[in-house]
Design a protein around this motif. Sequence first.
Motif, PDB file in Angstrom:
ATOM      1  N   ASP A 177       0.814  -1.228   0.000  1.00 13.03           N
ATOM      2  CA  ASP A 177       0.000   0.000   0.000  1.00 13.03           C
ATOM      3  C   ASP A 177       0.844   1.275   0.000  1.00 13.03           C
ATOM      4  O   ASP A 177       0.508   2.270   0.659  1.00 13.03           O
ATOM      5  N   ALA A 178       1.922   1.240  -0.755  1.00 13.80           N
ATOM      6  CA  ALA A 178       2.700   2.472  -0.928  1.00 13.80           C
ATOM      7  C   ALA A 178       1.819   3.526  -1.595  1.00 13.80           C
ATOM      8  O   ALA A 178       0.936   3.219  -2.403  1.00 13.80           O
ATOM      9  N   THR A 179       2.040   4.781  -1.250  1.00 14.85           N
ATOM     10  CA  THR A 179       1.238   5.879  -1.785  1.00 14.85           C
ATOM     11  C   THR A 179       1.754   6.274  -3.161  1.00 14.85           C
ATOM     12  O   THR A 179       2.917   6.668  -3.315  1.00 14.85           O
ATOM     13  N   VAL A 180       0.883   6.148  -4.164  1.00 11.73           N
ATOM     14  CA  VAL A 180       1.273   6.517  -5.529  1.00 11.73           C
ATOM     15  C   VAL A 180       1.202   8.036  -5.660  1.00 11.73           C
ATOM     16  O   VAL A 180       0.145   8.648  -5.502  1.00 11.73           O
ATOM     17  N   LEU A 181       2.332   8.656  -5.950  1.00 11.40           N
ATOM     18  CA  LEU A 181       2.407  10.114  -6.092  1.00 11.40           C
ATOM     19  C   LEU A 181       2.247  10.551  -7.540  1.00 11.40           C
ATOM     20  O   LEU A 181       1.699  11.630  -7.815  1.00 11.40           O
ATOM     21  N   ARG A 182       2.721   9.736  -8.445  1.00 13.31           N
ATOM     22  CA  ARG A 182       2.620  10.067  -9.872  1.00 13.31           C
ATOM     23  C   ARG A 182       2.842   8.785 -10.662  1.00 13.31           C
ATOM     24  O   ARG A 182       3.650   7.933 -10.271  1.00 13.31           O
ATOM     25  N   SER A 183       2.133   8.634 -11.764  1.00 16.05           N
ATOM     26  CA  SER A 183       2.298   7.424 -12.567  1.00 16.05           C
ATOM     27  C   SER A 183       2.088   7.735 -14.039  1.00 16.05           C
ATOM     28  O   SER A 183       1.344   8.657 -14.402  1.00 16.05           O
TER      29      SER A 183
ATOM     30  N   VAL B 214       6.337   6.571  -5.956  1.00 13.98           N
ATOM     31  CA  VAL B 214       5.540   6.233  -4.777  1.00 13.98           C
ATOM     32  C   VAL B 214       6.304   6.600  -3.511  1.00 13.98           C
ATOM     33  O   VAL B 214       7.538   6.717  -3.510  1.00 13.98           O
ATOM     34  N   ALA B 215       5.554   6.769  -2.449  1.00 11.95           N
ATOM     35  CA  ALA B 215       6.127   6.938  -1.111  1.00 11.95           C
ATOM     36  C   ALA B 215       5.972   5.619  -0.374  1.00 11.95           C
ATOM     37  O   ALA B 215       4.844   5.164  -0.120  1.00 11.95           O
ATOM     38  N   ASP B 216       7.097   4.975  -0.073  1.00 13.73           N
ATOM     39  CA  ASP B 216       7.113   3.673   0.588  1.00 13.73           C
ATOM     40  C   ASP B 216       7.311   3.894   2.083  1.00 13.73           C
ATOM     41  O   ASP B 216       8.431   4.043   2.574  1.00 13.73           O
ATOM     42  N   ASN B 217       6.207   3.904   2.814  1.00 14.50           N
ATOM     43  CA  ASN B 217       6.275   4.175   4.251  1.00 14.50           C
ATOM     44  C   ASN B 217       6.879   3.017   5.031  1.00 14.50           C
ATOM     45  O   ASN B 217       7.410   3.219   6.127  1.00 14.50           O
ATOM     46  N   VAL B 218       6.797   1.819   4.494  1.00 17.38           N
ATOM     47  CA  VAL B 218       7.400   0.662   5.165  1.00 17.38           C
ATOM     48  C   VAL B 218       8.920   0.690   5.002  1.00 17.38           C
ATOM     49  O   VAL B 218       9.670   0.482   5.950  1.00 17.38           O
ATOM     50  N   GLY B 219       9.374   0.972   3.781  1.00 18.61           N
ATOM     51  CA  GLY B 219      10.807   0.995   3.519  1.00 18.61           C
ATOM     52  C   GLY B 219      11.452   2.343   3.755  1.00 18.61           C
ATOM     53  O   GLY B 219      12.660   2.483   3.551  1.00 18.61           O
ATOM     54  N   HIS B 220      10.648   3.352   4.158  1.00 17.44           N
ATOM     55  CA  HIS B 220      11.147   4.708   4.416  1.00 17.44           C
ATOM     56  C   HIS B 220      11.920   5.244   3.202  1.00 17.44           C
ATOM     57  O   HIS B 220      13.088   5.631   3.292  1.00 17.44           O
TER      58      HIS B 220
ATOM     59  N   VAL C  15      11.300   7.223  -0.898  1.00 13.78           N
ATOM     60  CA  VAL C  15      10.582   7.642  -2.102  1.00 13.78           C
ATOM     61  C   VAL C  15      11.128   6.782  -3.226  1.00 13.78           C
ATOM     62  O   VAL C  15      12.347   6.739  -3.448  1.00 13.78           O
ATOM     63  N   VAL C  16      10.250   6.078  -3.916  1.00 18.04           N
ATOM     64  CA  VAL C  16      10.688   5.066  -4.882  1.00 18.04           C
ATOM     65  C   VAL C  16      10.216   5.456  -6.280  1.00 18.04           C
ATOM     66  O   VAL C  16       9.021   5.693  -6.498  1.00 18.04           O
ATOM     67  N   LEU C  17      11.161   5.507  -7.213  1.00 14.48           N
ATOM     68  CA  LEU C  17      10.852   5.723  -8.623  1.00 14.48           C
ATOM     69  C   LEU C  17      11.111   4.413  -9.347  1.00 14.48           C
ATOM     70  O   LEU C  17      12.252   3.930  -9.395  1.00 14.48           O
ATOM     71  N   VAL C  18      10.034   3.835  -9.875  1.00 12.70           N
ATOM     72  CA  VAL C  18      10.115   2.524 -10.526  1.00 12.70           C
ATOM     73  C   VAL C  18       9.943   2.721 -12.027  1.00 12.70           C
ATOM     74  O   VAL C  18       8.974   3.344 -12.479  1.00 12.70           O
ATOM     75  N   PHE C  19      10.874   2.175 -12.792  1.00 11.31           N
ATOM     76  CA  PHE C  19      10.803   2.252 -14.249  1.00 11.31           C
ATOM     77  C   PHE C  19      10.339   0.912 -14.805  1.00 11.31           C
ATOM     78  O   PHE C  19      10.793  -0.143 -14.359  1.00 11.31           O
ATOM     79  N   ARG C  20       9.473   0.960 -15.806  1.00  7.00           N
ATOM     80  CA  ARG C  20       8.968  -0.273 -16.402  1.00  7.00           C
ATOM     81  C   ARG C  20       9.999  -0.866 -17.355  1.00  7.00           C
ATOM     82  O   ARG C  20      10.725  -0.145 -18.049  1.00  7.00           O
ATOM     83  N   GLY C  21      10.045  -2.185 -17.411  1.00  4.45           N
ATOM     84  CA  GLY C  21      10.889  -2.874 -18.382  1.00  4.45           C
ATOM     85  C   GLY C  21      10.271  -2.852 -19.766  1.00  4.45           C
ATOM     86  O   GLY C  21       9.212  -2.258 -20.001  1.00  4.45           O
ATOM     87  N   THR C  22      10.923  -3.506 -20.693  1.00  2.00           N
ATOM     88  CA  THR C  22      10.486  -3.507 -22.089  1.00  2.00           C
ATOM     89  C   THR C  22       9.118  -4.164 -22.217  1.00  2.00           C
ATOM     90  O   THR C  22       8.930  -5.317 -21.833  1.00  2.00           O
ATOM     91  N   LEU C  23       8.160  -3.432 -22.778  1.00  2.00           N
ATOM     92  CA  LEU C  23       6.806  -3.960 -22.912  1.00  2.00           C
ATOM     93  C   LEU C  23       6.196  -3.663 -24.272  1.00  2.00           C
ATOM     94  O   LEU C  23       5.269  -4.342 -24.690  1.00  2.00           O
ATOM     95  N   GLY C  24       6.684  -2.663 -24.980  1.00  2.06           N
ATOM     96  CA  GLY C  24       6.117  -2.298 -26.270  1.00  2.06           C
ATOM     97  C   GLY C  24       7.195  -1.963 -27.284  1.00  2.06           C
ATOM     98  O   GLY C  24       8.395  -1.971 -26.990  1.00  2.06           O
ATOM     99  N   LEU C  25       6.754  -1.653 -28.512  1.00  3.79           N
ATOM    100  CA  LEU C  25       7.697  -1.373 -29.600  1.00  3.79           C
ATOM    101  C   LEU C  25       8.579  -0.175 -29.283  1.00  3.79           C
ATOM    102  O   LEU C  25       9.783  -0.187 -29.553  1.00  3.79           O
TER     103      LEU C  25
END
Length: 571
Positions: free
Chosen positions: A254-260, A274-280, A282-292
């Motif tokens: 249940d990390a808080t999504v700040l922007r997507s 997201v803001a990861d309150n459990v891991g203390h 701010v996490v920026l996650v990049f997606r892997g290869t999914l499209g052309l």
Amino acid sequence: RMGDADGNGDGREDGRAAAIARDSVNAAATIGDFVLSWAQFGVDSGFAVGKSVAWGASTAAAAGAATVVAMNAAGEVSQTTAVAAVCAAAVVKAVEVGVGVAHFTTAGGLSLGRTLAAHTLGVADEIFEAYGVPNGEVVRLAIGQEAGDAVIFIKRVAQEIGGIPPGDMTIMDTVRAATALTWLHQNAGLADLHGQPHRHPVPPAVIEWDEIRRYLRFSLAMYGHVALKFLRLVPLYGPAVEDDLAVVRTLTDDATVLRSEWSGSTYRPGYILVADNVGHAVVLVFRGTLGLHDVLTDLVCKQQPLECDGLAGMAHGGMLEAARRLLDELRADIQAALRDHPGFKLVLCGHSLGGGLATLVAALVGPRIEIPSTQAGAPSTFADVRAYSFAAPAVLSLVLARQASHVTSVALGADMVPRFGMASTMDLRESLATLHATDGLLDEIDQRQAQQQGEAAGDDGAPPQYRAAPTATTAETAEWARATVAQLKAAVPSTDKLFPGGTILWAATEIAEAPGFTTTRAAPAPATGADWVVADQTSFDTILISGSTMFSSHMPQMYAQMLLGTDRIVE
């Protein structure tokens, strides 16, 4: 005319028209050569049938004429009949010769026309090139400027690297050389964790296994519910996987999504902040290869200069462009999130392409990120930066990759992506050619493989020393394989390779116990028992040929299984 001093735009339109004209010339050359080559094939095939029929008729007519002449000599037919038969045979023979002449003339005309067309269109293309008219404008108009540029670059790289098989090798030659190279890699221990330089067991207390497993789950969540269901990492139904945000909430506690941003474009893949309150963090996650568009970002592998903390090096061009764009777009949001969560660190993570972007953004930001104060005159604060790259691509030159101490890259077995690049691909091609061209080398590898597998070769005259039947790699075989691999590397040296960044955690998907290897066990990851080592970047300077595992080891479910102990991350 590529420009206009009046600034009225006519020059730009003329330039585009000229570029489209150049594309038309290139298309005409390709299509013309294709049509004429098939026309040549059709002419040769048609005339081959015609010449066969004419030859048969001529042979039959000649035999018939000879028979009639013999009968005339015996007084059975008149001389007039004999003369007529001989004339008929001559006419049929003339038809056969005529078919041959027609074939020669038609084929020669087609060949001449093909040569003249290629030369004329080639000269036209050279004229366009001399005047600076770009090619590929039609592609750019069809799919956009940046995607078009990427496609044109990829095409040019493919042409520069050359085809497979290399040189004058046939497909079967290439298969034999690739099989031999696979045997060399396996027996040299390149895919094992034992007995190789620049690798040492992981000190369990040093590696933050909980964080690594946690941010793998974040990285997998970024693929979205549809892709995760397709990969069978999550069930098909249920509130925990009903949409992309539900998957994110489930996998991130249940990390808080700040922007997507779930859609993507060239040099701009999807991401979540997201803001990861459990891991203390701010996490920026990049997606892997999914499209052309993601594939284009992956394959624009032209190296670009990059300077980090005073060190100059090179980086993967397509991913560096994407990293810079995303950092420019998101820096203010990241800093605001860190201000709102004092004491949090910044974590960057992703799988595959996402891992490459995490590494490059970490390299651009550095080990600490500045957080400007919103109060006038107040000093800035700083937050620690950590990056986790799963199935880590090769994105940094050696000096920069080793410097990135705040990055942890994770690689499994013979996964090709951490080893893949333009230089390593050219090395692979040249290694196959060298194996093929070196007298007796492939034969010796075949003999050693037969000996290792216990295949008795007495029937074909092989000497007795090749009739033994050991089942494992001996120390002598391992040493010979390593020396041969070293010779191949020396024959095709490359100094401009890219590597995964930071500390590289490398797990073997299979551990081969063989004489001659030092069998010091590496540290197990909690809950999986997998053996891991810390590997130096130079362990990833060669693409390992290992059949399907070089591709399957890259898949997200493999990383889930090795790090989380399951290939089902949501029950």
